[in-house]
Design a protein around this motif. Structure first.
Motif, short mmCIF file in Angstrom:
data_model
loop_
_atom_site.label_atom_id
_atom_site.label_comp_id
_atom_site.label_asym_id
_atom_site.label_seq_id
_atom_site.Cartn_x
_atom_site.Cartn_y
_atom_site.Cartn_z
N GLN A 159 -102.35 20.42 -20.82
CA GLN A 159 -103.27 19.88 -19.82
C GLN A 159 -103.70 18.45 -20.17
N ARG A 160 -103.86 18.16 -21.46
CA ARG A 160 -104.32 16.84 -21.88
C ARG A 160 -103.32 15.74 -21.55
N THR A 161 -102.05 16.08 -21.44
CA THR A 161 -101.01 15.06 -21.25
C THR A 161 -100.25 15.20 -19.93
N GLN A 162 -100.68 16.11 -19.07
CA GLN A 162 -99.93 16.35 -17.84
C GLN A 162 -99.97 15.20 -16.85
N LYS A 163 -100.87 14.25 -17.05
CA LYS A 163 -100.96 13.11 -16.13
C LYS A 163 -100.29 11.85 -16.68
N ARG A 164 -99.58 11.99 -17.79
CA ARG A 164 -98.87 10.83 -18.31
C ARG A 164 -97.75 10.43 -17.36
N PRO A 165 -97.45 9.14 -17.25
CA PRO A 165 -96.53 8.64 -16.23
C PRO A 165 -95.15 9.29 -16.20
N LEU A 166 -94.62 9.67 -17.37
CA LEU A 166 -93.31 10.30 -17.38
C LEU A 166 -93.36 11.74 -16.87
N VAL A 167 -94.52 12.36 -16.97
CA VAL A 167 -94.68 13.73 -16.47
C VAL A 167 -94.87 13.72 -14.96
N THR A 168 -95.66 12.78 -14.47
CA THR A 168 -95.93 12.69 -13.03
C THR A 168 -94.77 12.09 -12.25
N GLY A 169 -93.84 11.43 -12.95
CA GLY A 169 -92.72 10.81 -12.27
C GLY A 169 -92.97 9.37 -11.85
N GLU A 170 -94.12 8.82 -12.21
CA GLU A 170 -94.41 7.42 -11.86
C GLU A 170 -93.46 6.46 -12.56
N VAL A 171 -92.96 6.87 -13.72
CA VAL A 171 -91.97 6.08 -14.46
C VAL A 171 -90.81 7.01 -14.82
N THR A 172 -89.59 6.54 -14.64
CA THR A 172 -88.42 7.35 -14.98
C THR A 172 -88.16 7.26 -16.48
N PRO A 173 -87.51 8.28 -17.05
CA PRO A 173 -87.18 8.22 -18.48
C PRO A 173 -86.36 6.98 -18.84
N ARG A 174 -85.41 6.62 -17.99
CA ARG A 174 -84.58 5.45 -18.27
C ARG A 174 -85.43 4.17 -18.31
N ALA A 175 -86.33 4.03 -17.35
CA ALA A 175 -87.18 2.85 -17.31
C ALA A 175 -88.09 2.80 -18.53
#
Length: 318
Positions: free
Chosen positions: A97-113
């Protein structure tokens, strides 16, 4: 121009304004997402330890340009390490829950980027430190990035209960980087301040881990509070608090030539008593049961380290 034409032009202007505002909002969210990958709040705490190390090494104020370039290079290096941490941890971040809003989890940033961003930050930070400080400072920054991103994140964090101790090495590296940026070498005062920050991380982070131990358990991360009892964590936190204070008091005898004296030692004793007392309070609450309020020690630990670093700065320049 007819009334109809005027209305049409006004509507077009409003649509253009909304479109421009929307694009600005998208860009802003995108930028904030990439910044979020660097974990700015953690970087702030790391930089708190860089400045006093530099001032101690210089026996006063280093040049403004050296200070700024070292802090900028250190910020980029720490940011790079944190980006790689988010990249490699994206599978477990979505489970907590503490990290579920990190950009890679939400999809705001792709792993490649994210991976490209981390590489760019790494190259930029090392090149900047190499060009503006010393070879040793740049090498230490490169080593800290590799250690945190690969050894800690991919190996220690996932496979041993002692990951916090292993992770304390890159966490204290800014001290050595700051010292090396000034002198191009290392000396015992730098080692002692490194030791302070290293030992401090155990009670500091375990207090946070106690608060989120269910998250770590859900992600199958063997943090100490997950694999042992709260009582054991409390006792080890107290022990490391004492170690932190003991190491902090070593700075006076090894750094007298660098201006450290009673102006640092007296605050170190008083702040250390506060830190140790709060660790005992956590242990007492654990023994009594109920709400252990571990974040109280977490917040006190931040104040302790910040004020201790201020004491170093004041004694070094006064």
């Amino acid at each position: 121009m007819t009334a109809l034409s005027e209305r049409s032009a006004a509507a077009s202007r409003r649509e253009s304004t909304r479109s421009s505002t929307g694009r600005t909002a998208v860009v802003r969210r995108r930028v904030l997402a990439f910044v979020g990958l660097t974990k700015p709040r953690i970087i702030e705490l790391l930089l708190v330890t860089t400045v006093p190390a530099m001032m101690l090494a210089d026996r006063g104020w280093p040049s403004l340009s050296l200070l700024l370039f070292t802090l900028l290079g250190g910020t980029l290096a720490a940011g790079a390490a944190n980006v790689f941490n988010c990249y490699f941890d994206r599978d477990i971040d979505k489970l907590m829950q503490r990290t579920q809003k990190r950009p890679l989890v939400t999809g705001e940033v792709t792993p490649r980027a994210a991976l490209i961003f981390g590489i760019v930050l790494t190259v930029t930070s090392i090149a900047l430190l190499l060009a503006t400080t010393t070879v040793l400072a740049a090498a230490l920054a490169a080593g800290a990035i590799f250690y945190y991103a690969v050894l800690y994140t991919m190996v220690f964090k996932r496979h041993t209960r002692r990951s916090t101790e292993w992770g304390g090495v890159p966490g204290a590296a800014p001290v050595l980087i700051g010292w090396a940026a000034v002198t191009g070498s290392l000396d015992w005062p730098a080692v002692v301040v490194f030791g302070i920050v290293f030992a401090w991380q155990m009670p500091h982070f375990w207090a946070l881990a106690l608060r989120f131990k269910d998250d770590y358990a859900r992600a199958d991360v063997p943090m100490l509070p997950v694999v042992t009892s709260e009582l054991s964590v409390g006792r080890q936190s107290v022990a490391w608090a004492y170690v932190t204070v003991a190491v902090s008091l070593l700075l006076w005898p090894v750094a007298t030539d660098y201006g450290i004296g009673l102006g640092y030692t007296v605050p170190a004793v008083l702040l250390g008593a506060w830190f140790v007392l709060e660790s005992h309070r956590l242990l007492g609450r654990i023994k009594r049961g109920g709400d252990i309020k571990s974040m109280s020690l977490f917040h006190v630990s931040i104040s302790y380290l910040s004020l201790l670093m201020v004491a170093i700065i004041v004694d070094a320049i006064v």
